[in-house]
Scaffold this motif. Structure first.
Motif, short mmCIF file in Angstrom:
data_model
loop_
_atom_site.label_atom_id
_atom_site.label_comp_id
_atom_site.label_asym_id
_atom_site.label_seq_id
_atom_site.Cartn_x
_atom_site.Cartn_y
_atom_site.Cartn_z
N LEU A 112 0.82 -1.21 0.00
CA LEU A 112 0.00 0.00 0.00
C LEU A 112 0.86 1.26 0.00
CD1 LEU A 112 -2.86 -1.04 2.45
CD2 LEU A 112 -3.13 -0.43 0.04
N ALA A 113 1.99 1.21 0.69
CA ALA A 113 2.91 2.36 0.69
C ALA A 113 3.42 2.62 -0.72
CB ALA A 113 4.07 2.12 1.65
N PHE A 114 3.73 1.57 -1.45
CA PHE A 114 4.18 1.73 -2.84
C PHE A 114 3.03 2.19 -3.73
CE2 PHE A 114 7.81 -0.80 -1.46
CZ PHE A 114 8.85 -0.24 -2.19
N ALA A 115 1.82 1.68 -3.47
CA ALA A 115 0.66 2.10 -4.26
C ALA A 115 0.41 3.60 -4.09
CB ALA A 115 -0.58 1.30 -3.85
N GLU A 116 0.60 4.10 -2.89
CA GLU A 116 0.43 5.54 -2.65
C GLU A 116 1.46 6.36 -3.43
OE1 GLU A 116 0.58 5.94 1.56
OE2 GLU A 116 -1.38 4.97 1.88
N LEU A 117 2.58 5.73 -3.76
CA LEU A 117 3.62 6.40 -4.55
C LEU A 117 3.39 6.24 -6.06
CD1 LEU A 117 6.65 5.26 -2.36
CD2 LEU A 117 5.79 7.61 -2.57
N ALA B 156 2.63 3.01 -7.69
CA ALA B 156 2.80 1.66 -8.23
C ALA B 156 1.45 0.96 -8.35
CB ALA B 156 3.73 0.85 -7.34
N ALA B 157 1.36 0.04 -9.31
CA ALA B 157 0.21 -0.86 -9.40
C ALA B 157 0.60 -2.17 -8.71
CB ALA B 157 -0.14 -1.12 -10.86
N TRP B 158 -0.39 -2.91 -8.22
CA TRP B 158 -0.05 -4.18 -7.58
C TRP B 158 -1.18 -5.16 -7.66
CZ3 TRP B 158 -1.50 -5.52 -2.13
CH2 TRP B 158 -2.41 -4.61 -1.58
N VAL B 159 -0.79 -6.43 -7.62
CA VAL B 159 -1.74 -7.53 -7.55
C VAL B 159 -1.27 -8.45 -6.44
CG1 VAL B 159 -0.54 -8.85 -9.35
CG2 VAL B 159 -2.92 -9.37 -8.81
N ASP B 160 -2.21 -8.93 -5.64
CA ASP B 160 -1.89 -9.77 -4.48
C ASP B 160 -2.24 -11.22 -4.81
OD1 ASP B 160 -1.91 -11.12 -1.97
OD2 ASP B 160 -2.18 -9.20 -0.95
N ALA B 161 -1.25 -12.10 -4.73
CA ALA B 161 -1.48 -13.52 -5.04
C ALA B 161 -2.49 -14.14 -4.07
CB ALA B 161 -0.17 -14.29 -5.00
N ASP B 162 -2.55 -13.65 -2.83
CA ASP B 162 -3.54 -14.17 -1.88
C ASP B 162 -4.96 -13.84 -2.35
OD1 ASP B 162 -1.80 -15.41 -0.18
OD2 ASP B 162 -1.82 -13.84 1.34
N ASP B 163 -5.15 -12.62 -2.90
CA ASP B 163 -6.47 -12.26 -3.43
C ASP B 163 -6.84 -13.16 -4.60
OD1 ASP B 163 -6.67 -10.22 -1.57
OD2 ASP B 163 -6.01 -8.65 -2.95
N VAL B 164 -5.86 -13.43 -5.46
CA VAL B 164 -6.10 -14.30 -6.61
C VAL B 164 -6.39 -15.72 -6.14
CG1 VAL B 164 -5.06 -15.28 -8.70
CG2 VAL B 164 -4.75 -12.86 -8.17
N ALA C 3 0.89 2.91 -14.60
CA ALA C 3 1.82 2.84 -13.46
C ALA C 3 3.26 2.64 -13.94
CB ALA C 3 1.41 1.70 -12.53
N PRO C 4 4.24 3.21 -13.22
CA PRO C 4 5.64 3.08 -13.64
C PRO C 4 6.18 1.66 -13.50
CG PRO C 4 5.49 4.19 -11.51
CD PRO C 4 4.10 4.07 -12.03
N TYR C 5 5.61 0.87 -12.58
CA TYR C 5 6.00 -0.53 -12.40
C TYR C 5 4.88 -1.24 -11.65
CZ TYR C 5 7.36 1.32 -7.82
OH TYR C 5 7.35 1.95 -6.60
N VAL C 6 4.95 -2.57 -11.65
CA VAL C 6 3.89 -3.39 -11.05
C VAL C 6 4.50 -4.28 -9.98
CG1 VAL C 6 2.12 -5.15 -11.48
CG2 VAL C 6 2.61 -3.41 -13.22
#
Length: 200
Positions: free
Chosen positions: A18-23, A25-33, A106-109
């Motif tokens: 979440l700290a990176f997302a606020e900066l 970044a995009a993200w995907v969580d394997a636990d959510d998947v 996003a600049p990176y994922v």
């Protein structure tokens, strides 16, 4: 650029993500998947119910994760079966999510995964970021958060890479054992590096 973010149970991977997302970044969580692929109507849930019976299902037909966790961590053969049944499905769904996010602004994922190396998901990434805390902190946080027994915590930790193994395989480390401001400062420094690398 896809960066794998991993850490043991209770290390605070989502908080760091979440700290990176606020900066930006995009993200995907394997636990959510992993939850997606065992939702009602999904083939993986049908396979789990066929093997373990309705005792691992809630009244509404959804997976009772606590009941399943109790069974699989008591029996290594059942954990192995579950991993073989679910890991390929998780990986396939992760690839779909990552392709969509890579096409975005996003600049990176970030691929956030507790089992990044154990499940072979590290083949999908270009760098690895390890969220690190002392093992005693992992235990205390997990007991407070998940309502599991100390024995279950030990079984979960035993099924993951050790702290030393994770650190030896990581490219970068965020120390998440201190206060949130300290963690955010580390995330900010790494974010700047990742943006440069993504443009290279």
């Amino acid at each position: 650029m896809i960066i794998g973010l991993t850490g043991g149970i209770g290390s605070g991977k989502s908080t760091v993500a979440l700290a990176f997302a606020e900066l930006g970044a995009a993200w995907v969580d394997a636990d959510d998947v992993a939850r997606e692929i065992v939702a009602p109507g999904e083939p993986a849930l049908a396979a789990i119910a066929e093997r373990h019976g309705r005792g691992v299902l809630k009244a509404d037909g959804s997976l009772d994760r606590a009941a399943l966790r109790e069974r699989i961590f008591a029996d290594p053969a059942e954990r192995k079966w579950l991993e073989e049944e679910t890991h390929p499905r998780v990986r396939e769904r992760l690839v779909e999510h990552l392709k969509r996010l890579e096409a975005g602004p996003a600049p990176y994922v970030l691929l956030v995964s507790p089992l990044l190396f154990e499940s072979g998901q590290d083949a999908l990434i270009e760098r690895c970021l390890v969220v690190d805390v002392p093992e005693a902190t992992q235990r205390a946080r997990t007991l407070a958060r998940d309502g599991v027994s100390p024995e279950q915590v030990e079984a979960i930790m035993a099924a993951q890479l050790s702290r030393r193994q994770r650190l030896s395989r990581g490219c970068d480390v965020v120390d998440n054992g201190g206060d949130r401001a300290f963690m955010r400062a580390q995330a900010g420094a790494l974010d700047a590096c990742y943006r440069l690398l993504a443009r290279a």
